[in-house]
Design a protein around this motif. Sequence first.
Motif, PDB file in Angstrom:
ATOM      1  N   TYR A 278       0.821  -1.213   0.000  1.00 36.63           N
ATOM      2  CA  TYR A 278       0.000   0.000   0.000  1.00 36.63           C
ATOM      3  C   TYR A 278       0.852   1.258   0.000  1.00 36.63           C
ATOM      4  O   TYR A 278       2.006   1.250   0.419  1.00 36.63           O
ATOM      5  CB  TYR A 278      -0.983   0.008   1.170  1.00 36.63           C
ATOM      6  CG  TYR A 278      -0.392   0.230   2.538  1.00 36.63           C
ATOM      7  CD1 TYR A 278      -0.301   1.506   3.090  1.00 36.63           C
ATOM      8  CD2 TYR A 278       0.052  -0.842   3.309  1.00 36.63           C
ATOM      9  CE1 TYR A 278       0.221   1.715   4.351  1.00 36.63           C
ATOM     10  CE2 TYR A 278       0.573  -0.650   4.582  1.00 36.63           C
ATOM     11  CZ  TYR A 278       0.655   0.625   5.095  1.00 36.63           C
ATOM     12  OH  TYR A 278       1.177   0.819   6.354  1.00 36.63           O
ATOM     13  N   LYS A 279       0.215   2.310  -0.497  1.00 38.94           N
ATOM     14  CA  LYS A 279       0.812   3.646  -0.497  1.00 38.94           C
ATOM     15  C   LYS A 279      -0.200   4.596   0.097  1.00 38.94           C
ATOM     16  O   LYS A 279      -1.390   4.535  -0.225  1.00 38.94           O
ATOM     17  CB  LYS A 279       1.126   4.123  -1.921  1.00 38.94           C
ATOM     18  CG  LYS A 279       2.161   3.303  -2.644  1.00 38.94           C
ATOM     19  CD  LYS A 279       3.531   3.565  -2.102  1.00 38.94           C
ATOM     20  CE  LYS A 279       4.553   2.779  -2.916  1.00 38.94           C
ATOM     21  NZ  LYS A 279       5.843   2.752  -2.307  1.00 38.94           N
ATOM     22  N   VAL A 280       0.259   5.493   0.953  1.00 40.21           N
ATOM     23  CA  VAL A 280      -0.599   6.530   1.507  1.00 40.21           C
ATOM     24  C   VAL A 280      -0.636   7.681   0.505  1.00 40.21           C
ATOM     25  O   VAL A 280       0.414   8.136   0.023  1.00 40.21           O
ATOM     26  CB  VAL A 280      -0.090   7.018   2.884  1.00 40.21           C
ATOM     27  CG1 VAL A 280      -0.951   8.157   3.410  1.00 40.21           C
ATOM     28  CG2 VAL A 280      -0.052   5.852   3.875  1.00 40.21           C
ATOM     29  N   ILE A 281      -1.842   8.127   0.190  1.00 43.38           N
ATOM     30  CA  ILE A 281      -2.033   9.207  -0.783  1.00 43.38           C
ATOM     31  C   ILE A 281      -2.511  10.453  -0.049  1.00 43.38           C
ATOM     32  O   ILE A 281      -3.554  10.445   0.596  1.00 43.38           O
ATOM     33  CB  ILE A 281      -3.058   8.803  -1.869  1.00 43.38           C
ATOM     34  CG1 ILE A 281      -2.659   7.493  -2.544  1.00 43.38           C
ATOM     35  CG2 ILE A 281      -3.237   9.939  -2.875  1.00 43.38           C
ATOM     36  CD1 ILE A 281      -1.312   7.503  -3.235  1.00 43.38           C
ATOM     37  N   SER A 282      -1.729  11.499  -0.148  1.00 46.00           N
ATOM     38  CA  SER A 282      -2.039  12.766   0.513  1.00 46.00           C
ATOM     39  C   SER A 282      -2.160  13.872  -0.527  1.00 46.00           C
ATOM     40  O   SER A 282      -1.897  13.668  -1.704  1.00 46.00           O
ATOM     41  CB  SER A 282      -0.936  13.118   1.515  1.00 46.00           C
ATOM     42  OG  SER A 282      -0.824  12.116   2.502  1.00 46.00           O
ATOM     43  N   GLY A 283      -2.522  15.048  -0.044  1.00 46.89           N
ATOM     44  CA  GLY A 283      -2.653  16.212  -0.911  1.00 46.89           C
ATOM     45  C   GLY A 283      -4.112  16.503  -1.203  1.00 46.89           C
ATOM     46  O   GLY A 283      -5.001  15.748  -0.813  1.00 46.89           O
ATOM     47  N   SER A 284      -4.348  17.603  -1.879  1.00 46.55           N
ATOM     48  CA  SER A 284      -5.720  17.950  -2.243  1.00 46.55           C
ATOM     49  C   SER A 284      -5.768  18.318  -3.720  1.00 46.55           C
ATOM     50  O   SER A 284      -4.753  18.673  -4.319  1.00 46.55           O
ATOM     51  CB  SER A 284      -6.237  19.102  -1.384  1.00 46.55           C
ATOM     52  OG  SER A 284      -5.459  20.257  -1.585  1.00 46.55           O
ATOM     53  N   GLY A 285      -6.949  18.192  -4.287  1.00 45.89           N
ATOM     54  CA  GLY A 285      -7.151  18.558  -5.684  1.00 45.89           C
ATOM     55  C   GLY A 285      -6.226  17.817  -6.624  1.00 45.89           C
ATOM     56  O   GLY A 285      -5.977  16.617  -6.455  1.00 45.89           O
ATOM     57  N   PRO A 286      -5.694  18.535  -7.612  1.00 45.50           N
ATOM     58  CA  PRO A 286      -4.836  17.896  -8.614  1.00 45.50           C
ATOM     59  C   PRO A 286      -3.619  17.181  -8.012  1.00 45.50           C
ATOM     60  O   PRO A 286      -3.178  16.168  -8.536  1.00 45.50           O
ATOM     61  CB  PRO A 286      -4.393  19.063  -9.511  1.00 45.50           C
ATOM     62  CG  PRO A 286      -5.448  20.105  -9.326  1.00 45.50           C
ATOM     63  CD  PRO A 286      -5.934  19.947  -7.905  1.00 45.50           C
ATOM     64  N   GLU A 287      -3.103  17.722  -6.907  1.00 44.95           N
ATOM     65  CA  GLU A 287      -1.936  17.099  -6.272  1.00 44.95           C
ATOM     66  C   GLU A 287      -2.275  15.690  -5.779  1.00 44.95           C
ATOM     67  O   GLU A 287      -1.488  14.750  -5.929  1.00 44.95           O
ATOM     68  CB  GLU A 287      -1.460  17.967  -5.102  1.00 44.95           C
ATOM     69  CG  GLU A 287      -0.310  17.354  -4.322  1.00 44.95           C
ATOM     70  CD  GLU A 287       0.011  18.108  -3.043  1.00 44.95           C
ATOM     71  OE1 GLU A 287       1.115  17.892  -2.524  1.00 44.95           O
ATOM     72  OE2 GLU A 287      -0.840  18.883  -2.559  1.00 44.95           O
ATOM     73  N   ARG A 288      -3.464  15.525  -5.195  1.00 43.79           N
ATOM     74  CA  ARG A 288      -3.881  14.219  -4.677  1.00 43.79           C
ATOM     75  C   ARG A 288      -4.011  13.211  -5.833  1.00 43.79           C
ATOM     76  O   ARG A 288      -3.559  12.081  -5.736  1.00 43.79           O
ATOM     77  CB  ARG A 288      -5.204  14.355  -3.923  1.00 43.79           C
ATOM     78  CG  ARG A 288      -5.568  13.159  -3.054  1.00 43.79           C
ATOM     79  CD  ARG A 288      -6.825  13.517  -2.246  1.00 43.79           C
ATOM     80  NE  ARG A 288      -7.161  12.608  -1.199  1.00 43.79           N
ATOM     81  CZ  ARG A 288      -6.724  12.642   0.057  1.00 43.79           C
ATOM     82  NH1 ARG A 288      -5.854  13.576   0.429  1.00 43.79           N
ATOM     83  NH2 ARG A 288      -7.131  11.777   0.952  1.00 43.79           N
ATOM     84  N   TYR A 289      -4.630  13.651  -6.924  1.00 41.53           N
ATOM     85  CA  TYR A 289      -4.768  12.781  -8.088  1.00 41.53           C
ATOM     86  C   TYR A 289      -3.399  12.405  -8.649  1.00 41.53           C
ATOM     87  O   TYR A 289      -3.147  11.247  -8.988  1.00 41.53           O
ATOM     88  CB  TYR A 289      -5.610  13.447  -9.179  1.00 41.53           C
ATOM     89  CG  TYR A 289      -7.030  13.708  -8.763  1.00 41.53           C
ATOM     90  CD1 TYR A 289      -7.834  12.692  -8.250  1.00 41.53           C
ATOM     91  CD2 TYR A 289      -7.581  14.977  -8.884  1.00 41.53           C
ATOM     92  CE1 TYR A 289      -9.144  12.931  -7.877  1.00 41.53           C
ATOM     93  CE2 TYR A 289      -8.890  15.230  -8.509  1.00 41.53           C
ATOM     94  CZ  TYR A 289      -9.663  14.211  -8.000  1.00 41.53           C
ATOM     95  OH  TYR A 289     -10.953  14.453  -7.630  1.00 41.53           O
ATOM     96  N   ALA A 290      -2.522  13.384  -8.766  1.00 41.19           N
ATOM     97  CA  ALA A 290      -1.178  13.125  -9.294  1.00 41.19           C
ATOM     98  C   ALA A 290      -0.425  12.140  -8.404  1.00 41.19           C
ATOM     99  O   ALA A 290       0.292  11.261  -8.906  1.00 41.19           O
ATOM    100  CB  ALA A 290      -0.397  14.432  -9.433  1.00 41.19           C
ATOM    101  N   ASN A 291      -0.580  12.271  -7.096  1.00 45.68           N
ATOM    102  CA  ASN A 291       0.092  11.353  -6.171  1.00 45.68           C
ATOM    103  C   ASN A 291      -0.437   9.924  -6.330  1.00 45.68           C
ATOM    104  O   ASN A 291       0.325   8.955  -6.252  1.00 45.68           O
ATOM    105  CB  ASN A 291      -0.059  11.824  -4.732  1.00 45.68           C
ATOM    106  CG  ASN A 291       0.736  13.078  -4.451  1.00 45.68           C
ATOM    107  OD1 ASN A 291       1.701  13.391  -5.163  1.00 45.68           O
ATOM    108  ND2 ASN A 291       0.345  13.822  -3.442  1.00 45.68           N
TER     109      ASN A 291
END
Length: 181
Positions: free
Chosen positions: A154-167
Amino acid sequence: MRNPSPQILKIAVVGPESTGKSTMSSYLAKYYNTVWVPEFARKYCEKLTQPPIWQDEVNMFYGQVALEDELLPQANSLLICDTTFITVKIWSEYTFGKSPQEVLDELPKRPYDLYLLLNIDLPWEEDPLRDFPLLREHFMEVWYKELNALNANYKVISGSGPERYANAVKAVDEFLISDLK
């Protein structure tokens, strides 16, 4: 253990309430030109007139598994899953102090190739089906515990908006590249 359909890789988007799982699943399915499995429990709970009882949890388990099995043949090389039946385990243990045996029996038999654990760094959004705005940290810890107990990738996905999608895309792309090796 890898999933029993090795020609289709299963990506599970999981995490506490209000972390954007459905939105992320839809986005990833569109990005990778595949189908996604919606969260069965959401539609099920929308029809309930009282809080879920034990049998509802069992029904949600079977519904999630059936929906995933139904959509798997429609996937290209990836199947994106908006949560998994591990959620039934988590809610049942929190609410009833135990998990349905069906869920425990099936966990080792239905692995996912990659879990994207969505972080609680997004603001809470009110929803009639969300119950625990003050327990997000608790449930984030529960998700860590569950994924580690499964020895899950697993990978933890952080950020908001486009950054979250990119991550999320970066995590999936890195997984796909490593899977080819």
